[in-house]
Design a protein around this motif. Structure first.
Motif, PDB file in Angstrom:
ATOM      1  N   LEU A 112       0.867  -1.174   0.000  1.00  0.00           N
ATOM      2  CA  LEU A 112       0.000   0.000   0.000  1.00  0.00           C
ATOM      3  C   LEU A 112       0.906   1.227   0.000  1.00  0.00           C
ATOM      4  O   LEU A 112       1.882   1.280   0.747  1.00  0.00           O
ATOM      5  CB  LEU A 112      -0.920   0.004   1.227  1.00  0.00           C
ATOM      6  N   GLY A 135      -3.060  -0.602  -3.230  1.00  0.00           N
ATOM      7  CA  GLY A 135      -3.843   0.533  -2.766  1.00  0.00           C
ATOM      8  C   GLY A 135      -3.001   1.791  -2.787  1.00  0.00           C
ATOM      9  O   GLY A 135      -1.794   1.742  -2.545  1.00  0.00           O
ATOM     10  N   PRO A 162      -7.854   0.301  -5.446  1.00  0.00           N
ATOM     11  CA  PRO A 162      -8.516   1.253  -4.559  1.00  0.00           C
ATOM     12  C   PRO A 162      -7.652   2.487  -4.321  1.00  0.00           C
ATOM     13  O   PRO A 162      -6.450   2.367  -4.078  1.00  0.00           O
ATOM     14  CB  PRO A 162      -8.729   0.460  -3.264  1.00  0.00           C
ATOM     15  N   LYS A 163      -8.285   3.638  -4.409  1.00  0.00           N
ATOM     16  CA  LYS A 163      -7.565   4.909  -4.263  1.00  0.00           C
ATOM     17  C   LYS A 163      -8.291   5.790  -3.256  1.00  0.00           C
ATOM     18  O   LYS A 163      -9.518   5.883  -3.286  1.00  0.00           O
ATOM     19  CB  LYS A 163      -7.478   5.624  -5.613  1.00  0.00           C
ATOM     20  N   GLU A 227     -11.724  -1.110   3.031  1.00  0.00           N
ATOM     21  CA  GLU A 227     -11.276  -1.609   1.736  1.00  0.00           C
ATOM     22  C   GLU A 227     -10.463  -2.901   1.836  1.00  0.00           C
ATOM     23  O   GLU A 227     -10.501  -3.738   0.943  1.00  0.00           O
ATOM     24  CB  GLU A 227     -10.436  -0.554   1.014  1.00  0.00           C
TER      25      GLU A 227
END
Length: 230
Positions: A112, A135, A162-163, A227
């Motif tokens: 991430l 991410g 996912p942002k 998330e």
């Protein structure tokens, strides 16, 4: 991991992180042995005093570390004890890639990424399309700062990852109306959080003087929990 016992991270210097132009000064927040992800956090513009010890960077790293994830912070080339010279955001992309390589080789975990200001622009350019990165967090995405323009034509390439974007609603380097038009191009899944009464550095405004770093931290932690199931 949400039901795990509280975890106390330890911070230690990293001596073997090297980019294309030499050693990069870095520190590691250690993680739990059962961590599901590793994290990399990048700092704001060096010519504006940005380092891995910046308050926003520290609080972002703390959000990841609160879930027991190992977190790497590093200084871009020419900053602190990092070798090389500042390269106006070009070579710094390779510095981020070097940090990703180091974390991937050490932990063999999906990564991430979070970056603040300059670090978000440079970091997203390095991470978009990298299958190891699962991410992305952009804090205070800049549009124009200190005479420098930042563009985001690469955002559509960040597909299916996912942002999270967090900015102050009084960000002087990324005005809300301008940044909203930029973020339209970001592919889903994405989440945008506007921190009320916050400037670019998540400090308060004259009307709302209290620090907003805690709000930013909480936004990251909520996103991680929802998330990624952390």
């Amino acid at each position: 991991m949400s039901d795990a016992l509280p975890f106390q991270s330890h911070v230690k210097a990293v001596e073997d992180l090297h980019g294309p132009v030499g050693r990069l000064e870095a520190i590691l927040n250690t993680g739990r042995e059962d961590a599901l992800y590793a994290a990399v956090v990048a700092h704001p513009h060096p010519l504006g005093g940005g380092t891995m010890h910046n308050k926003v960077v520290y609080h972002a790293a703390k959000a990841f570390s609160s879930f027991g994830l190992p977190v790497l912070r590093f200084n871009f080339r020419g900053t602190g004890l990092s070798e090389g010279v500042h390269d106006e955001g070009r070579g710094e992309v390779d510095d981020v890639r070097a940090a990703l390589d180091w974390m991937s080789e050490r932990y063999r975990l999906p990564i991430l990424f979070a970056g603040f200001s300059f670090g978000s622009n440079v970091g997203f350019r390095a991470c978009c399309g990298d299958a190891r990165v699962r991410g992305l967090v952009g804090l205070g995405l800049p549009v124009r700062a200190e005479g420098r323009d930042y563009t985001y034509g690469f955002l559509p390439a960040c597909r299916a990852v996912p942002k999270l974007f967090i900015s102050g609603d009084h960000d002087q380097f990324g005005p809300k109306d301008v940044l909203e038009s930029v973020l339209v191009s970001a592919q889903e899944p994405k989440r945008v959080i506007w921190v009320e009464g916050a400037d670019h550095f998540f400090a308060g405004t004259a009307q709302s003087p209290a620090s907003k770093l805690g709000t930013m931290n909480a936004g990251i932690r909520l996103w991680l929990a929802e998330e990624f199931g952390l």
